[in-house]
Write a protein that holds these residues in place. Structure first.
Motif, PDB file in Angstrom:
ATOM      1  N   THR A  10       1.282  -0.920   0.004  1.00 11.63           N
ATOM      2  CA  THR A  10      -0.121   0.384  -0.180  1.00 11.63           C
ATOM      3  C   THR A  10       0.505   1.371  -0.423  1.00 11.63           C
ATOM      4  O   THR A  10       2.123   1.282   0.246  1.00 11.63           O
ATOM      5  CB  THR A  10      -0.905   0.780   1.043  1.00 11.63           C
ATOM      6  N   PHE A  11       0.362   2.776  -0.300  1.00 12.77           N
ATOM      7  CA  PHE A  11       1.208   3.454   0.033  1.00 12.77           C
ATOM      8  C   PHE A  11       1.569   3.572   1.523  1.00 12.77           C
ATOM      9  O   PHE A  11       2.518   3.997   1.016  1.00 12.77           O
ATOM     10  CB  PHE A  11      -0.033   4.529  -0.510  1.00 12.77           C
ATOM     11  N   GLU A  12       0.696   3.379   2.315  1.00  4.31           N
ATOM     12  CA  GLU A  12       1.637   3.903   3.079  1.00  4.31           C
ATOM     13  C   GLU A  12       2.394   3.259   3.481  1.00  4.31           C
ATOM     14  O   GLU A  12       3.464   3.181   4.427  1.00  4.31           O
ATOM     15  CB  GLU A  12       0.135   3.364   4.932  1.00  4.31           C
ATOM     16  N   GLN A  13       2.552   1.398   3.554  1.00  2.00           N
ATOM     17  CA  GLN A  13       3.839   0.675   3.698  1.00  2.00           C
ATOM     18  C   GLN A  13       5.410   1.160   3.243  1.00  2.00           C
ATOM     19  O   GLN A  13       6.054   0.718   3.466  1.00  2.00           O
ATOM     20  CB  GLN A  13       3.497  -0.352   2.790  1.00  2.00           C
ATOM     21  N   LYS A  14       4.686   1.098   1.378  1.00  2.00           N
ATOM     22  CA  LYS A  14       6.055   2.038   0.774  1.00  2.00           C
ATOM     23  C   LYS A  14       6.494   3.471   1.335  1.00  2.00           C
ATOM     24  O   LYS A  14       7.554   3.373   2.170  1.00  2.00           O
ATOM     25  CB  LYS A  14       5.350   2.926  -0.945  1.00  2.00           C
ATOM     26  N   MET A  15       5.699   3.962   1.932  1.00  2.00           N
ATOM     27  CA  MET A  15       6.161   5.102   3.055  1.00  2.00           C
ATOM     28  C   MET A  15       6.816   4.805   4.106  1.00  2.00           C
ATOM     29  O   MET A  15       8.101   5.276   4.358  1.00  2.00           O
ATOM     30  CB  MET A  15       5.101   6.294   3.411  1.00  2.00           C
ATOM     31  N   ASP A  16       6.115   4.150   4.687  1.00  2.95           N
ATOM     32  CA  ASP A  16       6.909   3.294   5.833  1.00  2.95           C
ATOM     33  C   ASP A  16       8.275   2.773   5.687  1.00  2.95           C
ATOM     34  O   ASP A  16       9.789   3.514   6.240  1.00  2.95           O
ATOM     35  CB  ASP A  16       6.654   2.695   6.853  1.00  2.95           C
ATOM     36  N   GLN A  17       8.062   2.197   4.142  1.00  5.44           N
ATOM     37  CA  GLN A  17       9.792   1.295   4.083  1.00  5.44           C
ATOM     38  C   GLN A  17      10.692   2.534   3.903  1.00  5.44           C
ATOM     39  O   GLN A  17      12.062   2.137   3.776  1.00  5.44           O
ATOM     40  CB  GLN A  17       9.495   0.842   3.015  1.00  5.44           C
ATOM     41  N   LEU A  18      10.330   3.804   2.883  1.00 10.94           N
ATOM     42  CA  LEU A  18      11.169   4.672   2.617  1.00 10.94           C
ATOM     43  C   LEU A  18      11.564   5.719   3.904  1.00 10.94           C
ATOM     44  O   LEU A  18      13.342   6.109   3.915  1.00 10.94           O
ATOM     45  CB  LEU A  18      10.023   5.978   1.421  1.00 10.94           C
ATOM     46  N   GLU A  19      11.120   5.807   5.103  1.00 11.24           N
ATOM     47  CA  GLU A  19      11.215   6.128   6.046  1.00 11.24           C
ATOM     48  C   GLU A  19      12.150   5.687   6.530  1.00 11.24           C
ATOM     49  O   GLU A  19      13.448   6.264   7.753  1.00 11.24           O
ATOM     50  CB  GLU A  19       9.937   7.214   6.779  1.00 11.24           C
ATOM     51  N   ASP A  51       4.040   8.535  -8.417  1.00 16.13           N
ATOM     52  CA  ASP A  51       3.265   8.324  -8.878  1.00 16.13           C
ATOM     53  C   ASP A  51       1.835   7.906  -8.497  1.00 16.13           C
ATOM     54  O   ASP A  51       0.740   8.602  -8.832  1.00 16.13           O
ATOM     55  CB  ASP A  51       3.601   7.332  -9.891  1.00 16.13           C
ATOM     56  N   THR A  52       1.740   7.651  -7.621  1.00 16.08           N
ATOM     57  CA  THR A  52       0.688   7.494  -7.239  1.00 16.08           C
ATOM     58  C   THR A  52      -0.344   8.971  -6.558  1.00 16.08           C
ATOM     59  O   THR A  52      -1.583   8.964  -6.752  1.00 16.08           O
ATOM     60  CB  THR A  52       1.158   6.246  -5.959  1.00 16.08           C
ATOM     61  N   LEU A  53       0.704   9.552  -6.057  1.00 17.98           N
ATOM     62  CA  LEU A  53       0.339  11.079  -6.343  1.00 17.98           C
ATOM     63  C   LEU A  53      -0.427  11.989  -7.073  1.00 17.98           C
ATOM     64  O   LEU A  53      -1.059  12.076  -6.362  1.00 17.98           O
ATOM     65  CB  LEU A  53       0.887  11.468  -5.181  1.00 17.98           C
ATOM     66  N   THR A  54       0.543  11.886  -7.902  1.00 16.89           N
ATOM     67  CA  THR A  54      -0.140  11.786  -9.247  1.00 16.89           C
ATOM     68  C   THR A  54      -1.398  11.952  -9.493  1.00 16.89           C
ATOM     69  O   THR A  54      -2.215  12.326 -10.167  1.00 16.89           O
ATOM     70  CB  THR A  54       0.888  12.282 -10.460  1.00 16.89           C
ATOM     71  N   LYS A  55      -1.597  10.353  -9.754  1.00 17.09           N
ATOM     72  CA  LYS A  55      -2.821  10.025 -10.081  1.00 17.09           C
ATOM     73  C   LYS A  55      -3.829  10.304  -9.027  1.00 17.09           C
ATOM     74  O   LYS A  55      -5.177  10.335  -9.672  1.00 17.09           O
ATOM     75  CB  LYS A  55      -2.663   8.137 -10.159  1.00 17.09           C
TER      76      LYS A  55
END
Length: 89
Positions: A10-19, A51-55
């Motif tokens: 999910t978007f949130e999981q990707k964000m956590d991984q990036l952090e 990309d997700t945010l742009t969409k």
């Protein structure tokens, strides 16, 4: 294999991984080789998130008029209905 796993997150999981990656790189307790791998992964995650945010932004900038046609949010003022339900010209 890691790329396929990222695609299913999910978007949130990707964000956590990036952090997590950013924190690890900032601490500097990672070997040069591992740092390069983490940096590349972070760049890929960042691109996917953007990309997700742009969409999402494009989706949110659209709305439906009364006839069910999709119109951009910016043009919605041009298609407002009058009190009788008729579209303004």
């Amino acid at each position: 294999m890691a790329d396929k796993q990222q695609d299913n997150q999910t978007f949130e999981q990707k964000m956590d991984q990036l952090e997590t990656i950013v924190n690890q790189l900032e601490q500097g307790n990672v070997s040069l080789e591992d740092s390069m791998d983490k940096f590349k992964t972070g760049i890929k995650l960042s691109e996917q998130l953007q990309d997700t945010l742009t969409k999402a932004e494009h989706t949110m900038a659209k709305m439906m008029d009364k006839s069910g046609d999709e119109v951009s949010f910016e043009n919605a003022d041009d298609k407002k209905d009058d009190a009788d339900g008729n579209q303004a010209k």
